[in-house]
Design a protein around this motif. Structure first.
Motif, PDB file in Angstrom:
ATOM      1  N   LYS A 188       1.162  -1.343   0.278  1.00 29.52           N
ATOM      2  CA  LYS A 188      -0.126   0.062   0.302  1.00 29.52           C
ATOM      3  C   LYS A 188       1.101   1.368   0.091  1.00 29.52           C
ATOM      4  N   ALA A 189       1.922   1.235   0.689  1.00 38.56           N
ATOM      5  CA  ALA A 189       2.536   2.583   1.072  1.00 38.56           C
ATOM      6  C   ALA A 189       3.565   2.505  -0.380  1.00 38.56           C
ATOM      7  N   ASN A 190       4.007   1.356  -1.165  1.00 35.40           N
ATOM      8  CA  ASN A 190       4.816   1.488  -2.468  1.00 35.40           C
ATOM      9  C   ASN A 190       3.651   1.751  -3.984  1.00 35.40           C
ATOM     10  N   VAL A 191       2.520   1.288  -3.734  1.00 33.84           N
ATOM     11  CA  VAL A 191       1.134   2.100  -4.425  1.00 33.84           C
ATOM     12  C   VAL A 191       1.218   3.477  -4.393  1.00 33.84           C
ATOM     13  N   LEU A 192       1.160   4.188  -2.988  1.00 35.87           N
ATOM     14  CA  LEU A 192       0.995   5.395  -2.663  1.00 35.87           C
ATOM     15  C   LEU A 192       1.968   6.266  -2.940  1.00 35.87           C
ATOM     16  N   VAL A 193       2.875   6.084  -3.628  1.00 39.07           N
ATOM     17  CA  VAL A 193       4.656   6.898  -3.916  1.00 39.07           C
ATOM     18  C   VAL A 193       4.477   6.844  -4.956  1.00 39.07           C
ATOM     19  N   SER A 194       4.264   5.737  -5.761  1.00 40.30           N
ATOM     20  CA  SER A 194       4.091   5.805  -7.401  1.00 40.30           C
ATOM     21  C   SER A 194       3.168   6.758  -8.231  1.00 40.30           C
ATOM     22  N   VAL A 195       1.823   6.670  -7.477  1.00 39.06           N
ATOM     23  CA  VAL A 195       0.776   7.211  -7.509  1.00 39.06           C
ATOM     24  C   VAL A 195       1.446   8.928  -7.115  1.00 39.06           C
ATOM     25  N   LEU A 196       1.712   9.514  -6.126  1.00 37.64           N
ATOM     26  CA  LEU A 196       2.119  10.168  -6.400  1.00 37.64           C
ATOM     27  C   LEU A 196       3.068  11.125  -7.115  1.00 37.64           C
ATOM     28  N   LEU A 197       4.211  10.356  -7.008  1.00 34.05           N
ATOM     29  CA  LEU A 197       5.523  10.364  -8.072  1.00 34.05           C
ATOM     30  C   LEU A 197       4.505  10.483  -9.481  1.00 34.05           C
ATOM     31  N   ASP A 198       3.839  10.023  -9.776  1.00 35.09           N
ATOM     32  CA  ASP A 198       2.793   9.943 -11.311  1.00 35.09           C
ATOM     33  C   ASP A 198       2.449  11.451 -11.260  1.00 35.09           C
ATOM     34  N   VAL A 199       1.756  11.925 -10.695  1.00 32.82           N
ATOM     35  CA  VAL A 199       1.269  12.717 -10.801  1.00 32.82           C
ATOM     36  C   VAL A 199       1.471  14.452 -10.704  1.00 32.82           C
ATOM     37  N   ALA A 200       3.115  14.075 -10.177  1.00 32.66           N
ATOM     38  CA  ALA A 200       3.889  15.289  -9.677  1.00 32.66           C
ATOM     39  C   ALA A 200       4.098  15.446 -10.788  1.00 32.66           C
ATOM     40  N   LEU A 201       4.915  14.651 -11.502  1.00 35.94           N
ATOM     41  CA  LEU A 201       5.341  13.959 -13.309  1.00 35.94           C
ATOM     42  C   LEU A 201       4.845  14.551 -14.640  1.00 35.94           C
ATOM     43  N   GLY A 202       3.248  14.037 -13.544  1.00 36.08           N
ATOM     44  CA  GLY A 202       2.473  14.622 -14.668  1.00 36.08           C
ATOM     45  C   GLY A 202       2.662  15.825 -14.726  1.00 36.08           C
ATOM     46  N   LEU A 203       2.126  16.788 -13.959  1.00 35.64           N
ATOM     47  CA  LEU A 203       1.548  17.734 -13.163  1.00 35.64           C
ATOM     48  C   LEU A 203       3.509  18.864 -13.753  1.00 35.64           C
ATOM     49  N   ALA A 204       4.037  18.272 -13.826  1.00 33.20           N
ATOM     50  CA  ALA A 204       5.408  19.377 -14.258  1.00 33.20           C
ATOM     51  C   ALA A 204       5.554  18.896 -16.077  1.00 33.20           C
ATOM     52  N   LEU A 205       5.004  18.355 -16.282  1.00 29.67           N
ATOM     53  CA  LEU A 205       4.787  18.150 -17.898  1.00 29.67           C
ATOM     54  C   LEU A 205       3.271  18.841 -18.472  1.00 29.67           C
ATOM     55  N   LEU A 206       3.077  19.132 -17.790  1.00 32.22           N
ATOM     56  CA  LEU A 206       1.796  19.568 -18.173  1.00 32.22           C
ATOM     57  C   LEU A 206       1.895  21.120 -17.934  1.00 32.22           C
ATOM     58  N   THR A 207       2.476  21.528 -16.297  1.00 30.25           N
ATOM     59  CA  THR A 207       3.402  22.840 -16.566  1.00 30.25           C
ATOM     60  C   THR A 207       4.310  23.114 -17.588  1.00 30.25           C
ATOM     61  N   TRP A 208       4.796  22.131 -18.105  1.00 34.29           N
ATOM     62  CA  TRP A 208       6.197  22.846 -19.247  1.00 34.29           C
ATOM     63  C   TRP A 208       5.351  23.092 -21.362  1.00 34.29           C
ATOM     64  N   LEU A 209       3.904  21.727 -20.996  1.00 34.93           N
ATOM     65  CA  LEU A 209       3.515  22.368 -22.248  1.00 34.93           C
ATOM     66  C   LEU A 209       2.647  22.961 -22.579  1.00 34.93           C
ATOM     67  N   HIS A 210       1.538  23.699 -21.550  1.00 34.48           N
ATOM     68  CA  HIS A 210       0.964  25.145 -21.160  1.00 34.48           C
ATOM     69  C   HIS A 210       1.870  26.432 -21.094  1.00 34.48           C
ATOM     70  N   GLY A 211       3.017  25.868 -21.238  1.00 30.14           N
ATOM     71  CA  GLY A 211       3.827  27.464 -20.914  1.00 30.14           C
ATOM     72  C   GLY A 211       5.000  27.725 -22.159  1.00 30.14           C
ATOM     73  N   LYS A 212       4.720  29.205 -22.732  1.00 26.93           N
ATOM     74  CA  LYS A 212       5.186  29.276 -23.840  1.00 26.93           C
ATOM     75  C   LYS A 212       4.899  29.064 -24.758  1.00 26.93           C
ATOM     76  N   ASP A 213       3.770  28.478 -25.068  1.00 28.43           N
ATOM     77  CA  ASP A 213       3.150  27.639 -25.721  1.00 28.43           C
ATOM     78  C   ASP A 213       3.726  26.753 -26.789  1.00 28.43           C
ATOM     79  N   HIS A 214       4.173  25.299 -25.892  1.00 30.11           N
ATOM     80  CA  HIS A 214       4.341  24.524 -26.946  1.00 30.11           C
ATOM     81  C   HIS A 214       3.993  23.664 -27.219  1.00 30.11           C
ATOM     82  N   ILE A 215       2.425  23.848 -26.973  1.00 27.63           N
ATOM     83  CA  ILE A 215       1.689  22.803 -27.687  1.00 27.63           C
ATOM     84  C   ILE A 215       1.374  23.794 -29.512  1.00 27.63           C
ATOM     85  N   GLY A 216       0.724  25.119 -29.321  1.00 25.61           N
ATOM     86  CA  GLY A 216       1.028  25.530 -30.642  1.00 25.61           C
ATOM     87  C   GLY A 216       1.809  24.957 -31.234  1.00 25.61           C
TER      88      GLY A 216
END
Length: 579
Positions: A273-301
């Motif tokens: 259960k602890a491993n699953v919790l840390v895995s989900v937290l790391l996954d969400v943190a990396l996803g938010l970092a990717l989301l910040t990069w994509l929506h910054g400086k018009d990278h999607i465009g």
């Protein structure tokens, strides 16, 4: 007889009193858990030990006496301690004493009911152990212990399982009576107090209602996903082919496990259960970092503007490749009629695909924006969605591969069947074997004509199949790398690896004994130290299950499929479809 007495190092400076612990007769060992200090009433001590034994289901009893002569100058104390053996009877009766002004320890194991001719005292080997580390550690089976240092004696975990289980099951003894509270004063690993935080306590109080609410929401989502609406064709078929749907379903299972109010039954489930919790937290943190990069400086465009020229470039290169195949590739003489038919057929598919891409070009930026927004669900969801997008963008390459593989497979099986005809054999479908068979002249003549035609057409089809198979393997390699990254985030036990790095004693592979200062004619004193579990075994033991879409296809099976023209899906295959 040699008796092993496991004594906690936290009690080495404790006041004189009674040794409380468990006797293990199978190993002739006495595990000391705590020291009861003076003054005390014997009947209260017995009642307290009975309550602890009932709560922990461990045979906790008084094993003997402990005398700290550096703190107790009275000479009659040792006689008083010896007299306690009549009240708290135990066979054998331990007598541990630390003399004043010396590091020497006196260790005795007295047997009052010894038969005639048998010594009344046993030899005692005093083993010091860190009670806190043994309590918090989890002993693993002796798969493969790490290398030992010189002078250390490795010990099998079978003989130490009773010691670890005794300390682990005695939490009631450590928590029910503090060092300076109650009528009975004890010394154990919590004698110096336990650190506590009001924030931790508040989080524990709020965790229950929050987990109930989130568990209800997850069960509601699961009920919606299993409703009849989502069972209508072709939704089940599409969901089974998309990696994003499987990854979302996999993460929903992880969230259900995290927010479940059911208590873990054993340390393994708690670690998972602890491993699953840390895995989900790391996954969400990396996803938010990717989301910040994509929506910054018009990278999607920028990605949307570059996608159409890249698609046109790929289509142009494919057209050049097909035109090269329709000529004389590498100086090979092909069957011109079949070569022209296949080349124009594939060129028409490329034309249709380019028209489709240009038709979708006004909506590409909006699609990429929503794809980037999915990264808030986790990096693995974004990578799975990227894999599905690559599969859609290279669908024409997949169609080319399927056409070429089917034609090549028909050629190979046709030639193998006609080859059996020349040898007077045939394939028996009922018995699934090759049997002898007699053919007449007409059958042999027709078989010869067909075999000749297939042999002369085989090089042209084999060349197309080879080229499109290499292109398909290139796409599969890219998708495989994405799925390996997703599998790494899903299955890597980050909590266990961090625990092994920061607190190596928590995951024990065994112990080693180090001999302390030894004097002639004095009892042997050993220090028990915990051997941590190797990192490779930590990963193998606590590795989390993945989505199940990355089977280990053998190289021999892959080469056989490629040679016979069978379709390969190494990046996506169910458990029941494995070879």
């Amino acid at each position: 007889m040699v008796l092993k007495a496991f004594f906690p190092t936290c009690c080495a400076s404790a006041d004189s009193g009674l040794l409380v612990g468990r006797w293990v007769p199978e190993q002739s060992s006495a595990v000391v858990l705590a020291v009861v200090h003076f003054p005390f009433i014997p009947i209260q001590v017995k009642e307290f030990l009975a309550q602890v034994q009932q709560a922990s289901r461990v045979g906790v009893t008084v094993l003997g006496t402990w005398c700290h002569c550096q703190q107790e100058p009275e000479e009659g104390l040792s006689r008083f301690l010896e007299g306690l053996g009549a009240i708290f009877y135990h066979e054998p009766w331990l007598q541990l004493c630390r003399e004043r002004g010396s590091t020497f320890w006196s260790c005795k194991a007295v047997r009052r009911a010894a038969p005639p001719g048998v010594p009344s005292e046993d030899q005692v080997v005093l083993v010091f152990y860190n009670q806190r580390q043994v309590l918090l550690s989890q002993l693993h089976p002796p798969a493969a212990l790490p290398d030992h240092q010189a002078g250390d004696a490795p010990v099998s975990t079978r003989g130490l399982a009773a010691v670890f289980d005794t300390v682990a099951c005695s939490k009631v003894l450590f928590c029910s009576n503090r060092f300076d509270e109650g009528p009975i004063r004890l010394s154990h690993w919590q004698s110096e107090g336990v650190e506590a935080s009001i924030l931790v306590e508040l989080a524990k109080q709020a965790a229950g209602p929050a987990c109930l609410l989130l568990s209800f929401l997850l069960s509601f989502l699961s009920a919606i996903s299993t409703s009849r609406l989502f069972r209508l064709w072709p939704l089940p078929f599409i969901c089974s082919k998309l990696s994003t749907c499987e990854q979302v379903q996999h993460r929903l299972g992880h969230l259900s496990l995290i927010f479940s109010t059911r208590k873990a039954e054993n340390p393994t489930q708690l670690m998972r259960k602890a491993n699953v919790l840390v895995s989900v937290l790391l996954d969400v943190a990396l996803g938010l970092a990717l989301l910040t990069w994509l929506h910054g400086k018009d990278h999607i465009g920028q990605l949307a503007d570059a996608l159409i020229p890249v698609a046109d470039r790929v289509a142009e290169e494919l057209q050049h490749l097909l035109q090269w195949l329709m000529g004389a590739p590498a100086g090979l003489k092909m069957n011109r009629a079949l070569d022209q038919v296949l080349g124009r057929f594939f060129l028409y598919h490329i034309h249709l695909w380019i028209s489709y891409i240009h038709l979708m070009s006004p909506f590409i930026e909006c699609i990429l924006w929503h794809v980037g927004l999915s990264a808030c669900l986790g990096l693995t969801v974004a990578l799975s969605l990227l894999s599905d997008i690559i599969a859609l963008l290279t669908f024409h390459i997949y169609c080319f591969y399927v056409y070429g593989a089917r034609l090549y497979c028909l050629k190979i099986y046709g030639l193998s069947s006609l080859w059996r005809l020349f040898r007077g054999k045939k394939w028996n479908m009922l018995r699934q074997r090759v049997d002898s068979c007699s053919y007449d002249l007409d059958q042999l003549f027709i078989g010869t004509l067909l075999f000749t035609i297939l042999v002369f057409l085989l090089p042209t089809i084999a060349l197309y199949y080879l080229v499109f198979t290499l292109l398909r393997l290139l796409v599969v390699t890219v998708q495989g790398l994405l799925h390996l990254l997703v599998d790494l985030v899903n299955s890597l036990p980050l909590y266990s690896v961090g625990l092994r790095l920061c607190r190596p004693y928590r995951l024990a592979a065994g112990v080693k004994f180090r001999v302390l200062k030894q004097e002639a004619g004095k009892p042997l004193r050993l220090l028990m130290q915990i051997n941590p579990l190797p990192y490779s075994h930590v990963v193998c033991t606590y590795r989390l299950p993945s989505c199940g879409c990355h089977p280990k296809v053998s190289w021999s099976s892959l080469c056989r499929k490629l040679f016979f023209g069978e379709l390969i899906y190494p990046w996506r295959q169910k458990e029941g479809q494995r070879d």
